[in-house]
Design a protein around this motif. Sequence first.
Motif, PDB file in Angstrom:
ATOM      1  N   LYS A 131       0.821  -1.208   0.000  1.00  0.00           N
ATOM      2  CA  LYS A 131       0.000   0.000   0.000  1.00  0.00           C
ATOM      3  C   LYS A 131       0.858   1.263   0.000  1.00  0.00           C
ATOM      4  O   LYS A 131       0.432   2.321  -0.467  1.00  0.00           O
ATOM      5  N   LEU A 132       2.057   1.140   0.544  1.00  0.00           N
ATOM      6  CA  LEU A 132       2.917   2.322   0.672  1.00  0.00           C
ATOM      7  C   LEU A 132       4.057   2.327  -0.352  1.00  0.00           C
ATOM      8  O   LEU A 132       4.894   3.221  -0.341  1.00  0.00           O
ATOM      9  N   ALA A 133       4.078   1.329  -1.224  1.00  0.00           N
ATOM     10  CA  ALA A 133       5.211   1.166  -2.141  1.00  0.00           C
ATOM     11  C   ALA A 133       5.441   2.390  -3.014  1.00  0.00           C
ATOM     12  O   ALA A 133       6.585   2.807  -3.221  1.00  0.00           O
ATOM     13  N   ALA A 134       4.374   2.979  -3.537  1.00  0.00           N
ATOM     14  CA  ALA A 134       4.533   4.128  -4.442  1.00  0.00           C
ATOM     15  C   ALA A 134       5.216   5.287  -3.734  1.00  0.00           C
ATOM     16  O   ALA A 134       6.141   5.912  -4.279  1.00  0.00           O
ATOM     17  N   GLU A 135       4.781   5.594  -2.496  1.00  0.00           N
ATOM     18  CA  GLU A 135       5.389   6.687  -1.741  1.00  0.00           C
ATOM     19  C   GLU A 135       6.848   6.385  -1.401  1.00  0.00           C
ATOM     20  O   GLU A 135       7.715   7.264  -1.480  1.00  0.00           O
ATOM     21  N   CYS A 136       7.129   5.132  -1.045  1.00  0.00           N
ATOM     22  CA  CYS A 136       8.499   4.753  -0.704  1.00  0.00           C
ATOM     23  C   CYS A 136       9.421   4.848  -1.914  1.00  0.00           C
ATOM     24  O   CYS A 136      10.536   5.382  -1.832  1.00  0.00           O
ATOM     25  N   GLU A 137       8.980   4.331  -3.048  1.00  0.00           N
ATOM     26  CA  GLU A 137       9.809   4.362  -4.252  1.00  0.00           C
ATOM     27  C   GLU A 137      10.064   5.796  -4.707  1.00  0.00           C
ATOM     28  O   GLU A 137      11.173   6.131  -5.152  1.00  0.00           O
ATOM     29  N   GLY A 176       4.427  10.162   5.232  1.00  0.00           N
ATOM     30  CA  GLY A 176       3.914  10.263   6.596  1.00  0.00           C
ATOM     31  C   GLY A 176       2.392  10.214   6.639  1.00  0.00           C
ATOM     32  O   GLY A 176       1.798   9.535   7.482  1.00  0.00           O
ATOM     33  N   ARG A 177       1.753  10.918   5.697  1.00  0.00           N
ATOM     34  CA  ARG A 177       0.282  10.910   5.657  1.00  0.00           C
ATOM     35  C   ARG A 177      -0.242   9.528   5.278  1.00  0.00           C
ATOM     36  O   ARG A 177      -1.283   9.088   5.785  1.00  0.00           O
ATOM     37  N   ALA A 178       0.472   8.843   4.377  1.00  0.00           N
ATOM     38  CA  ALA A 178       0.063   7.492   4.007  1.00  0.00           C
ATOM     39  C   ALA A 178       0.187   6.550   5.208  1.00  0.00           C
ATOM     40  O   ALA A 178      -0.654   5.670   5.410  1.00  0.00           O
ATOM     41  N   LEU A 179       1.221   6.754   6.012  1.00  0.00           N
ATOM     42  CA  LEU A 179       1.387   5.942   7.221  1.00  0.00           C
ATOM     43  C   LEU A 179       0.247   6.187   8.205  1.00  0.00           C
ATOM     44  O   LEU A 179      -0.286   5.249   8.806  1.00  0.00           O
ATOM     45  N   LEU A 180      -0.137   7.437   8.354  1.00  0.00           N
ATOM     46  CA  LEU A 180      -1.242   7.764   9.260  1.00  0.00           C
ATOM     47  C   LEU A 180      -2.541   7.140   8.757  1.00  0.00           C
ATOM     48  O   LEU A 180      -3.344   6.622   9.553  1.00  0.00           O
ATOM     49  N   ALA A 181      -2.745   7.195   7.448  1.00  0.00           N
ATOM     50  CA  ALA A 181      -3.952   6.595   6.871  1.00  0.00           C
ATOM     51  C   ALA A 181      -3.977   5.089   7.099  1.00  0.00           C
ATOM     52  O   ALA A 181      -5.056   4.489   7.223  1.00  0.00           O
ATOM     53  N   ALA A 182      -2.782   4.475   7.186  1.00  0.00           N
ATOM     54  CA  ALA A 182      -2.688   3.033   7.421  1.00  0.00           C
ATOM     55  C   ALA A 182      -2.702   2.697   8.910  1.00  0.00           C
ATOM     56  O   ALA A 182      -2.619   1.522   9.273  1.00  0.00           O
ATOM     57  N   GLY A 183      -2.773   3.737   9.757  1.00  0.00           N
ATOM     58  CA  GLY A 183      -2.790   3.503  11.200  1.00  0.00           C
ATOM     59  C   GLY A 183      -1.427   3.250  11.803  1.00  0.00           C
ATOM     60  O   GLY A 183      -1.324   2.833  12.964  1.00  0.00           O
ATOM     61  N   ALA A 239       8.268  18.838  10.291  1.00  0.00           N
ATOM     62  CA  ALA A 239       8.097  17.853  11.366  1.00  0.00           C
ATOM     63  C   ALA A 239       6.907  18.221  12.245  1.00  0.00           C
ATOM     64  O   ALA A 239       6.118  17.362  12.635  1.00  0.00           O
ATOM     65  N   ALA A 240       6.774  19.526  12.552  1.00  0.00           N
ATOM     66  CA  ALA A 240       5.658  19.982  13.387  1.00  0.00           C
ATOM     67  C   ALA A 240       4.323  19.743  12.684  1.00  0.00           C
ATOM     68  O   ALA A 240       3.331  19.355  13.318  1.00  0.00           O
ATOM     69  N   ASP A 241       4.288  19.970  11.375  1.00  0.00           N
ATOM     70  CA  ASP A 241       3.053  19.724  10.613  1.00  0.00           C
ATOM     71  C   ASP A 241       2.664  18.245  10.672  1.00  0.00           C
ATOM     72  O   ASP A 241       1.492  17.905  10.862  1.00  0.00           O
ATOM     73  N   LEU A 242       3.656  17.374  10.485  1.00  0.00           N
ATOM     74  CA  LEU A 242       3.375  15.935  10.515  1.00  0.00           C
ATOM     75  C   LEU A 242       2.956  15.501  11.922  1.00  0.00           C
ATOM     76  O   LEU A 242       2.045  14.683  12.083  1.00  0.00           O
ATOM     77  N   GLN A 243       3.598  16.065  12.933  1.00  0.00           N
ATOM     78  CA  GLN A 243       3.239  15.737  14.316  1.00  0.00           C
ATOM     79  C   GLN A 243       1.828  16.216  14.644  1.00  0.00           C
ATOM     80  O   GLN A 243       1.092  15.544  15.381  1.00  0.00           O
ATOM     81  N   ALA A 244       1.437  17.368  14.082  1.00  0.00           N
ATOM     82  CA  ALA A 244       0.079  17.868  14.304  1.00  0.00           C
ATOM     83  C   ALA A 244      -0.943  16.924  13.661  1.00  0.00           C
ATOM     84  O   ALA A 244      -1.998  16.634  14.244  1.00  0.00           O
ATOM     85  N   GLU A 245      -0.641  16.443  12.453  1.00  0.00           N
ATOM     86  CA  GLU A 245      -1.542  15.495  11.795  1.00  0.00           C
ATOM     87  C   GLU A 245      -1.574  14.171  12.559  1.00  0.00           C
ATOM     88  O   GLU A 245      -2.619  13.513  12.637  1.00  0.00           O
ATOM     89  N   LEU A 246      -0.433  13.798  13.132  1.00  0.00           N
ATOM     90  CA  LEU A 246      -0.373  12.585  13.947  1.00  0.00           C
ATOM     91  C   LEU A 246      -1.264  12.729  15.181  1.00  0.00           C
ATOM     92  O   LEU A 246      -2.008  11.802  15.531  1.00  0.00           O
TER      93      LEU A 246
END
Length: 249
Positions: free
Chosen positions: A35-41, A110-117, A138-145
């Motif tokens: 599910k995350l392969a596209a973002e990782c690649e 990071g957003r894909a990871l959050l969507a995957a839980g 980092a702060a933006d991602l932490q806020a979404e987390l």
Amino acid sequence: MTTPATSPYLSLRQAVRPAIFAHQLLAGDAERAGKLAAECEELLLLTRELLKAAGRARILAPEPGPEPGPEPGPEPADEHGADRHARFLDAYADAGMAWAKVVGSSMALGRALLAAGATEDARRLAGFLAAAGEESAAADLQAELAQAVLAAHQEQLRGISNKMPPEEIEKSIKALRAVLLEVPKDLNREVNRLLVPLAASIHAIMRQRDIEIPYTSRVEHIAAGGVAKYPDIVTISLDEIAAEFEGLC
């Protein structure tokens, strides 16, 4: 002095941390990695471009100047030197733009990871960004987390009352601990407010079971709102409640 994040001289270890993380995800659980392969690649490709641009900038960087001395006369025109300088500036700009793309791709991952839980993985990625000097991203991602964690535990938090059975108390303690780990400190007051009914539920069980409440117990004090004005110690208060609850089980 911290090197700006857009510099081609960004530490190699810092620059490749998101790529290392992407490799770990791809090598991990096959279903989640799919599910995350596209973002990782995409992140791996952009990191490669960043390293190539940073390498060109380093190779083309001007040599350190000579020690200060008498004022030199006018230097003859050096077309080769001017061309090298122009290529250095281009490589420097390419490295900066490549780093911006790496950061943007890391945010998408990071957003894909959050969507995957995968909140733990998202937290690690935010830490890599912060260590690389990208505190804002980092702060933006932490806020979404924090928002994702709150949403995941919202139903359990809403159900906290002063008449909960032991299994619900245990779930509520776990939910509050997860929230306190991620939410901004300005939300501690809201979390602290939930300690009152939580402690009241534990206190009610102690009375139902005719358990002698020790003088050192904090449950009754917290249930009465004794820490309501001290949200800065909410984690300590929750640990105290949890410790006494675990003693009942």
